[in-house]
Design a protein around this motif. Structure first.
Motif, PDB file in Angstrom:
ATOM      1  N   VAL A  93      -3.743  -4.988  -2.796  1.00 46.48           N
ATOM      2  CA  VAL A  93      -3.317  -5.405  -4.131  1.00 46.48           C
ATOM      3  C   VAL A  93      -2.003  -6.166  -4.029  1.00 46.48           C
ATOM      4  O   VAL A  93      -1.279  -6.064  -3.035  1.00 46.48           O
ATOM      5  CB  VAL A  93      -3.148  -4.186  -5.063  1.00 46.48           C
ATOM      6  N   ALA A  94      -1.710  -6.943  -5.063  1.00 45.89           N
ATOM      7  CA  ALA A  94      -0.441  -7.665  -5.125  1.00 45.89           C
ATOM      8  C   ALA A  94       0.645  -6.716  -5.629  1.00 45.89           C
ATOM      9  O   ALA A  94       0.489  -6.097  -6.678  1.00 45.89           O
ATOM     10  CB  ALA A  94      -0.567  -8.871  -6.045  1.00 45.89           C
ATOM     11  N   LEU A 142      -2.025   4.703  -4.432  1.00 46.41           N
ATOM     12  CA  LEU A 142      -2.115   4.603  -2.970  1.00 46.41           C
ATOM     13  C   LEU A 142      -2.163   3.159  -2.455  1.00 46.41           C
ATOM     14  O   LEU A 142      -1.463   2.829  -1.476  1.00 46.41           O
ATOM     15  CB  LEU A 142      -3.333   5.383  -2.453  1.00 46.41           C
ATOM     16  N   PRO A 143      -2.979   2.267  -3.051  1.00 48.84           N
ATOM     17  CA  PRO A 143      -3.009   0.889  -2.533  1.00 48.84           C
ATOM     18  C   PRO A 143      -1.642   0.206  -2.585  1.00 48.84           C
ATOM     19  O   PRO A 143      -1.273  -0.526  -1.657  1.00 48.84           O
ATOM     20  CB  PRO A 143      -4.022   0.196  -3.446  1.00 48.84           C
ATOM     21  N   GLU A 144      -0.873   0.453  -3.646  1.00 45.22           N
ATOM     22  CA  GLU A 144       0.453  -0.148  -3.754  1.00 45.22           C
ATOM     23  C   GLU A 144       1.382   0.375  -2.655  1.00 45.22           C
ATOM     24  O   GLU A 144       2.136  -0.390  -2.039  1.00 45.22           O
ATOM     25  CB  GLU A 144       1.052   0.156  -5.127  1.00 45.22           C
ATOM     26  N   LEU A 145       1.316   1.669  -2.402  1.00 47.25           N
ATOM     27  CA  LEU A 145       2.176   2.262  -1.380  1.00 47.25           C
ATOM     28  C   LEU A 145       1.814   1.736   0.004  1.00 47.25           C
ATOM     29  O   LEU A 145       2.699   1.510   0.838  1.00 47.25           O
ATOM     30  CB  LEU A 145       2.057   3.790  -1.420  1.00 47.25           C
ATOM     31  N   ALA A 146       0.521   1.555   0.247  1.00 42.69           N
ATOM     32  CA  ALA A 146       0.080   1.042   1.545  1.00 42.69           C
ATOM     33  C   ALA A 146       0.568  -0.392   1.758  1.00 42.69           C
ATOM     34  O   ALA A 146       0.952  -0.765   2.874  1.00 42.69           O
ATOM     35  CB  ALA A 146      -1.444   1.109   1.655  1.00 42.69           C
ATOM     36  N   ASN A 195       4.399  -3.976   4.542  1.00 43.35           N
ATOM     37  CA  ASN A 195       5.552  -4.879   4.548  1.00 43.35           C
ATOM     38  C   ASN A 195       6.652  -4.357   5.460  1.00 43.35           C
ATOM     39  O   ASN A 195       7.314  -5.133   6.159  1.00 43.35           O
ATOM     40  CB  ASN A 195       6.095  -5.050   3.120  1.00 43.35           C
ATOM     41  N   ILE A 196       6.839  -3.038   5.450  1.00 41.11           N
ATOM     42  CA  ILE A 196       7.832  -2.424   6.332  1.00 41.11           C
ATOM     43  C   ILE A 196       7.442  -2.632   7.790  1.00 41.11           C
ATOM     44  O   ILE A 196       8.272  -3.012   8.628  1.00 41.11           O
ATOM     45  CB  ILE A 196       7.971  -0.928   6.019  1.00 41.11           C
TER      46      ILE A 196
END
Length: 229
Positions: A177-178, A110-114, A119-120
């Motif tokens: 997260v990066a 989830l953190p990566e998708l957020a 960015n979008i």
């Protein structure tokens, strides 16, 4: 009979139980359930899932809707690959044993998708700001009302902001997260990585001269290379 909203939140609670996190924030269980459902149906969130993301995680909504807007399944494959990488890491480290490891992997993704979704949203905001700069301003002598800014064209634009309803503050808290988008993700989500930005900047900094060569020593006017600063 349970309503659709009650079923949605019951599924969220069941998800947390299945990943051994029954006392965790229910919003996280709901987010996992939404991502799982969207991946299964290869479609954008609808009904209570859509309402939930609109209120609690606009970034995650932007990500999922971008995948749904892609012309093929490539976007959904990139999502599945991200989840699979986390699932493999959880299996290897035995960090999160539970009855439904796939759901646990979604929870850790989830953190990566957020971040990708944010960015979008940032790109969209930049596009809107750039377009706003290109909109011509109507002068008072050509279309506005002299002496009364509230009734001119700028007054109309300002009044629109006063009628907009404020959005509720999202409550779904996810760590930042990066994330480095893959080439496939950059294409599907219409993202430009730092490397691409550098290449574009270098290309713009060295325009072709009239004879077809990149002559960076020739003056190009006040703002060009070689001109006065």
């Amino acid at each position: 009979m349970k309503t659709g909203e009650q079923i949605f939140w019951q599924n969220a609670a069941d998800t947390l139980k299945q990943i051994n996190m029954p006392d965790h924030d229910l919003l996280h269980g709901a987010a996992v359930e939404v991502v799982r459902w969207c991946l299964n149906v290869r479609g954008r969130p609808t009904h209570h899932r859509l309402t939930f993301l609109e209120q609690e995680s606009p970034a995650l909504l932007a990500y999922l809707e971008s995948l749904a807007a892609s012309e093929n399944d490539q976007g959904w494959r990139t999502l599945k690959e991200r989840i699979e990488r986390n699932a493999e890491a959880l299996r290897r480290t035995e960090m999160h044993p539970c009855a439904r490891p796939w759901l646990a992997a979604i929870r850790h993704t989830l953190p990566e998708l957020a971040v990708l979704g944010q960015n979008i949203l940032d790109r969209i905001a930049e596009d809107v700001a750039r377009d706003d700069k290109l909109v011509p301003v109507v002068s008072e002598t050509r279309g506005g009302t002299t002496g009364d800014g509230d009734k001119g064209s700028t007054g109309k634009a300002g009044s629109a902001g006063t009628t907009a309803k404020p959005r509720p503050i999202p409550r779904l808290s996810l760590p930042v997260v990066a994330v480095e988008p893959t080439a496939a993700e950059r294409k599907v989500l219409d993202l430009v990585g730092d490397k691409d930005k550098v290449e574009e900047t270098e290309s713009d900094a060295a325009p072709d001269s009239p004879d077809g060569t990149n002559d960076t020593t020739r003056p190009n006017g006040p703002s060009g290379v070689g001109g006065p600063k």
